[in-house]
Design an enzyme around this catalytic site. Structure first.
Site, short mmCIF file in Angstrom:
data_model
loop_
_atom_site.label_atom_id
_atom_site.label_comp_id
_atom_site.label_asym_id
_atom_site.label_seq_id
_atom_site.Cartn_x
_atom_site.Cartn_y
_atom_site.Cartn_z
N ASP A 51 -7.08 4.09 -2.05
CA ASP A 51 -7.63 2.88 -2.31
C ASP A 51 -8.66 2.43 -1.72
OD1 ASP A 51 -6.78 2.84 0.33
OD2 ASP A 51 -4.67 1.59 -0.38
N LYS B 13 -5.29 3.17 -8.72
CA LYS B 13 -4.84 3.73 -7.76
C LYS B 13 -3.05 3.98 -7.75
CE LYS B 13 -2.83 4.09 -3.20
NZ LYS B 13 -2.73 3.08 -2.87
#
Length: 279
Positions: free
Chosen positions: A235, A216
């Site tokens: 995420d 991420k």
DNA sequence: GCCCAGGCAAACT
DNA sequence: AGTTTGCATGGG
């Protein structure tokens, strides 16, 4: 305070569809402060200005002509046609609401190291607190600029520090991650200059050598710091919602601007009152 | 007190 | 190789 800003300004007309607050507060950058309604003060690459809108014109108070050509023109990505991007995204029905709600967002061309560092600090954190940590980071370790402002501290200024040195930031467990990033960039183990052109998988792998950088954070750094618009940072928070909105992902035609779609979706799902969180 | 926040590392099966 | 847990800090 009035003499802190150079007595000049730059006006950029005809920014149709541009929304300053959306762009500066959607969670892609953490160095702007809204000092009054619609007026934002920010530091970018050693340049300071106050940004506001007058109609469809973006006004940069305190920006010299030199700063404009050196910094602001690139930063606001004024040579990319967002009308065309919005049209393409909105033509794909799952994105239409997001474009309607958050279509004023442009992806800023931030400094690569700054984007990497700030998104390391962003993990398991919220945007308001991230902004505070970044402000303390700059005030504590950044090079002073005229007017009491501070530049973002580079890897060289952080590489020799210890987690205890970073205690005033109150960054928690992220402090040692930031220091590991600074050391690896400083030593050349992570070569930031390669990240703009390296194949995406290799760019991600290089960033993830840093302790505290996972998929991420790597994608956020590449998107916001290296203008890799094909990155689509996801995420756990957004994943559940995305499965509903984009069960099959983006169509191939939109992959080159996936990052723009992602940021509009992100802002939409986070803040649109008509779309309760949790989806 | 609780839960959450632009995740990730470490320690487990 | 997949899953769970701890993590610093602060706001609601």
């Amino acid at each position: 305070m009035q003499s802190l800003v150079a007595p000049s300004s730059v006006v950029l007309p005809n920014l149709n569809g541009f929304h300053l607050r959306q762009t500066l507060q959607c969670g892609q950058c953490f160095r702007w402060r809204e000092i009054s309604e619609g007026v934002f003060e920010g530091v970018v690459r050693n340049a300071v200005c106050r940004a506001s809108m007058q109609g469809t014109s973006l006004v940069l108070d305190g920006a010299t002509e030199e700063d404009f050509t050196r910094v602001w023109r690139c930063y606001f990505d004024l040579d990319t046609n967002y009308d065309a991007v919005r049209l393409a995204l909105a033509a794909y029905p799952p994105l239409a609401d997001a474009v309607r709600y958050a279509g004023g967002i442009r992806i800023l061309r931030q400094d690569g190291w700054e984007a990497l560092a700030t998104f390391i600090l962003s993990q398991n954190n919220n945007i308001v607190r991230i902004t505070g940590i970044v402000a303390r980071l700059c005030e504590t370790f950044g090079q002073p600029l005229p007017g009491g402002y501070h530049a973002f501290p580079g890897p060289a200024q952080l590489a020799g520090l210890t987690p205890e040195d970073l205690a005033p930031l109150r960054a928690g467990f992220r402090a040692r991650y930031l220091l590991d990033a600074a050391c690896r960039v400083q030593s050349g183990d992570v070569d930031l200059t390669a990240l703009s052109s390296l194949p995406l998988s290799q760019a991600r792998a290089m960033l993830m050598r840093i302790v505290g950088v996972g998929p991420k954070v790597a994608d956020c750094a590449l998107l916001f710091g290296f203008y890799r618009l094909e990155c689509f940072p996801v995420d756990v928070w957004i994943a559940r919602a995305l499965r509903e909105v984009l069960p099959d992902g983006l169509p191939a035609s939109l992959l080159p601007v996936a990052g723009i779609a992602q940021q509009m979706l992100f802002h939409y799902m986070r803040t649109c009152p008509e779309r309760p969180t949790g989806v």
